[in-house]
Enzyme design. Structure first.
Site, short mmCIF file in Angstrom:
data_model
loop_
_atom_site.label_atom_id
_atom_site.label_comp_id
_atom_site.label_asym_id
_atom_site.label_seq_id
_atom_site.Cartn_x
_atom_site.Cartn_y
_atom_site.Cartn_z
N GLY B 13 0.51 -1.55 -0.05
CA GLY B 13 0.19 -0.08 0.23
C GLY B 13 1.06 1.44 0.25
O GLY B 13 2.31 1.12 -0.60
N THR B 14 0.49 2.35 0.38
CA THR B 14 0.77 3.17 0.37
C THR B 14 2.42 3.28 0.78
O THR B 14 3.27 4.21 0.40
CB THR B 14 0.34 4.38 1.71
N ALA B 34 24.51 1.24 6.51
CA ALA B 34 24.17 -0.44 6.75
C ALA B 34 25.17 -1.29 6.82
O ALA B 34 25.66 -2.32 8.18
CB ALA B 34 23.75 -0.70 6.18
N GLU B 192 -9.87 9.09 6.74
CA GLU B 192 -9.73 7.97 6.59
C GLU B 192 -11.23 8.33 6.08
O GLU B 192 -12.03 8.89 6.86
CB GLU B 192 -9.96 6.80 7.23
N LYS B 207 -0.57 3.87 19.52
CA LYS B 207 0.68 4.76 20.22
C LYS B 207 1.72 4.95 21.96
O LYS B 207 2.19 4.64 22.08
CB LYS B 207 0.41 5.70 19.24
#
Lengths: 435, 435
Positions: B13-14, B34, B192, B207
């Protein structure tokens, strides 16, 4: 029982004492988070008899700090002696060469010798960490080198010196002048007896050079930071800035400049005008704040206490916990050998809006002379305030804000006006941060 | 050549698309930081044919995401499917059991099943990371569990939902009402089609529960978060708050409460009044910000983009880089088995200043009834504004701010007034954040 991580502390000033106090106070919590206890194996400082508020007899004492680097029972040396060279650097080199990890809060040493130390640490396979060297208790080195690691960082800037920010925000709140507020700051312990490193921007430049190296994967270039301090800022500037919608802050700013087809490293510490709507405009007192802009994360802000024993100790011990956890990130986020040598960027072509303050004699023709110089240099004036003098023939302040244009044009206007007997003092130029 | 870290992406998705775009765009830089390249070994999503702006044929495709967890050539599974249970949880469990690292942006899954997954990851000796689950591109999980690791955290709070913050700050800027601004937010993609999770505070509660577990070393208790959303906030509240020197923000706040001799976990998501002088008062639009207060570091603030493909991908890939670097920190900063079970704290004895808005009929005696109820409940009023109605007998707004006092007294005053036919609607109580 897991093995403790054994550390040795060199330097028991404000920060060193804070580190001992922190490790004693939060010992149990730290052991749970680090997965093993942190044990202070030995300490060293100039004065053994000074009362530091804790029982020094609990720790092995060494008169000579350099001995800490060769003790068998030490895993990590914590250098809190200070100074860019001398005993601090000697200890750091010896610790790394002896296979010890090194944690330091020493921004001057890292700004001058960070690359050498990082290369030595990689060679020896030991960690080198200096979170406390930049912005005290704010985990901005971790934020940039780990939190933002996926991003090409385009710009990093912020308020990196608490003393200057305390002075500027106190001037703002009280209308008092620089020298006056500095004296107070010294009395209150916000400024050192010799405040040169802070107020001339050198301390901020140390921190900026470290941040720039990490953010851009560039070799440290402290020598190339263009630095100006806060002492030229007058109460009148703060007043004019406020009337125009800005506060004045000492900002360290670093960017990668690709505008001329050559990659250049731009690093500048200067007083700037910050618009009220920008998060840095609300950073007051001794607080520090750093903004980083990345190509995916957008704008990130870290803010907190930039100095003081507690916050600085918090950063030192965070580094120690990282080592206890086995974290192995390179000191500058990538191996020292992969950092690019990037030449300082020329600044003339930079597009900026600027604030220019002139202190002039109050007599006919002065404004015409200034505006003609600006016109001839190609500087476009957005607004101009002349503040009337109280007495005939006295000094007046003229504050101009320019439209966005190349900085070289402003420099040229200043060159034209240089030596003019209309000016009582050299003009002050401050760039304006975009919103 | 060093071995790449091989990842598999479930969900395009996004955020998933953002992760692919980031890894493609910054590949070389990421490999330098890295220490090894990040290679996308396989991907899975619902629709193989959708145009996502990149060449899907470069990557091995799996129709069934759960197959990613058993591919030999995968080191880390990146779960971006979403949903607290179902395929996301099945994939997470299977990946960990199969000895793969797990990176996820799934706050609902971590809030509900984070402890189980963390314990499983420790058992399997694989990393579990979820930086993107809280506050999008802001490295706040890293900031708390590493940067602030040396501190006993006393309080963590902040603006955790960008949709609510966009709505509240737009109401503030435009004077428009909630429903109206919500519609706009939906049209612009800030909310949404079904905005319930956001505007009712559930997303922020997910959260907050994650942050609280990390900050306090407590077992996750999402069920115990006291949650209220922003839909009851009216344009009139924002106007009254501004007149009193505050803005309104949806704040998630967690504290360890030791005030009654028992250790309790306080977790609340509610609209609060934030004084102009507080850094959170300047957090506008879809921005997120988190404040943590520790016993040595003082107050730390992290601010940035709380959502969006770029910032969220930045956090996902930061986790991947940490794994590539060999970082091994426990998911909740300490082993899951060491997290303490802390019961929810009662809130009645909490000392707060509160804003209370009454919507009442404009008729004699109403003010007397309200003030009598406050007096009888022991609520001390600091200021009170009655906003005159335009028509005789219409509705009027009474906004009161209380002195600091126990929250139970305000609750009692509301109980006394409950069912009063002076009230047109139930009163709205919002706590005031201290400066």
């Amino acid at each position: 029982m897991v093995e403790p991580l054994n550390i040795a502390l060199a330097g028991l000033g404000t920060v060193g004492t804070g580190v001992v106090r922190l490790i004693e106070t939060n010992a149990e919590l730290i052991a749970r988070r680090a997965g093993r206890p942190i044990r202070i194996a030995a300490v060293s400082a100039r004065d053994r008899t000074k009362d530091r508020g804790f029982d020094l007899s609990r720790y092995t004492w060494e008169d000579d700090p350099s001995v800490l680097a060769s003790r068998e029972d030490v895993d990590v040396v914590v250098e809190l002696v200070g100074g860019s060279d001398g005993p601090a650097l000697a200890l750091a080199r010896k610790a790394i060469a002896g296979g010890k990890g090194l944690v330091t809060a020493n921004k001057a040493m890292i700004a001058h010798h960070g690359l050498e130390l990082a290369a030595a640490a990689e060679e020896a396979g030991v960690p080198l960490k200096f979170e406390a060297a930049v912005a005290g208790g704010i985990p901005v080195i971790k934020g940039l080198s780990e939190g933002a690691a996926a991003n090409a960082i385009e710009r990093v800037y912020g308020i990196l010196n608490g003393t200057c920010n305390y002075i500027l925000s106190t001037m703002e709140d009280t209308g008092r002048d620089f020298a006056d507020v500095l004296q107070d700051a010294q009395r209150l312990g916000y400024a050192e007896a010799d405040p040169t490193f802070d107020i001339e921007g050198i301390d901020a430049a140390h921190k900026l050079a470290i941040l720039a190296a990490i953010a851009f994967g560039a070799r440290l270039r402290f020598d190339a930071v263009e630095t100006m301090g806060v002492s030229p800022v007058k109460a009148a500037d703060i007043e004019q800035a406020r009337a125009l919608g800005y506060v004045i802050r000492l900002i360290g700013m670093a960017e990668i400049d690709r505008s001329n087809g050559v990659t250049g490293l731009f690093q500048r510490v200067r007083p700037h005008l910050v618009p009220f709507g920008h998060p840095l405009a609300h950073v007051d007192g001794a607080t520090n704040a750093v903004v980083a802009e990345g190509n995916f994360m957008g704008r990130l802000l870290f803010q907190g206490a930039g100095a003081g024993d507690g916050p600085t100790a918090s950063a030192v011990v965070a580094d120690i916990i990282d080592i206890a956890r086995g974290e192995k990130r390179a000191a500058f986020s990538m191996p020292a050998g992969e950092l690019e040598a990037i030449e300082p960027a020329p600044t003339g072509h930079r597009l900026s809006r600027s604030y220019i303050r002139f202190t002039v004699h109050d007599r006919p023709g002065v404004l015409a002379e200034i505006t003609a110089a600006m016109r001839d240099a190609g500087v476009s004036i957005e607004s101009l305030i002349q503040k009337g003098s109280e007495e005939e023939g006295g000094e007046v302040i003229i504050a101009a804000v320019t439209h966005e244009g190349p900085e070289s044009a402003v420099t040229e206007a200043m060159r034209i006006l240089d030596g003019s007997d209309s000016l009582v003092a050299p003009p002050l130029v401050m760039q304006i941060i975009a919103d």
